[in-house]
Design a protein around this motif. Sequence first.
Motif, short mmCIF file in Angstrom:
data_model
loop_
_atom_site.label_atom_id
_atom_site.label_comp_id
_atom_site.label_asym_id
_atom_site.label_seq_id
_atom_site.Cartn_x
_atom_site.Cartn_y
_atom_site.Cartn_z
N SER A 5 0.70 -1.46 0.19
CA SER A 5 -0.07 0.07 0.10
C SER A 5 0.77 1.74 0.47
O SER A 5 0.72 2.40 -0.29
CB SER A 5 -0.79 -0.01 1.32
N PHE A 6 2.49 1.06 0.20
CA PHE A 6 2.97 2.07 0.30
C PHE A 6 4.36 2.08 -0.42
O PHE A 6 4.59 0.72 -1.14
CB PHE A 6 3.35 1.72 1.94
N ARG A 7 4.03 3.14 -1.06
CA ARG A 7 5.27 3.38 -2.67
C ARG A 7 6.23 3.90 -2.25
O ARG A 7 7.02 3.27 -0.25
CB ARG A 7 5.25 4.78 -3.59
N SER A 8 7.49 3.36 -2.50
CA SER A 8 9.12 3.20 -2.34
C SER A 8 9.25 5.15 -1.57
O SER A 8 10.81 4.65 -0.09
CB SER A 8 9.88 3.22 -3.52
N ASP A 9 8.77 5.62 -1.67
CA ASP A 9 9.31 6.85 -1.72
C ASP A 9 8.77 7.43 -0.07
O ASP A 9 8.44 8.11 0.32
CB ASP A 9 8.88 7.96 -1.72
N GLY A 10 7.03 5.92 -0.08
CA GLY A 10 6.82 6.49 1.79
C GLY A 10 5.56 6.75 1.39
O GLY A 10 4.59 6.45 2.68
#
Length: 153
Positions: A5-10
């Motif tokens: 649910s979270f992208r690599s950038d948080g």
Amino acid sequence: MDSSSFRSDGFYHTGDIVRLREDGYLVVEGRDKDQINRGGEKVSAEEVEDHLITHPSVQDAALVAIPDSFLGEKSCAFILLAVDTDMESNGTKPLETALRQHLQTRGLAHYKIPDAFRVLDEFPTTAVGKISRKALRQALAKTVTNNASIGDA
């Protein structure tokens, strides 16, 4: 929520499709998974559902995509019948025909008309009570083989 649910950038991935206007405001256009890409044509699940629920035999509807080797995706409409609908005398095929004619009469483009229809007693729901499209897609995937058409399943 899981880690996907979270992208690599948080940042949290909402699944919303948005457009940035020139004045800096965002306009929500729809949902990532509520749009079906059928042979390059975009089909809004919400639009088709809104048309389906105007039919007197339909209490509620949910449109989902299923992978297709030729078109990329096809669509299947899951239907909850209105209380006074008698499936014993009508059967599924006449209902499908009636729903397709209803959608055509309402001016829905041919490519937006669902490839298949499934009647359910109730929709699977998420923990917050929304229709679980993921569960609907999974249930449909179990009935469709790589060689069978979605309409045949």
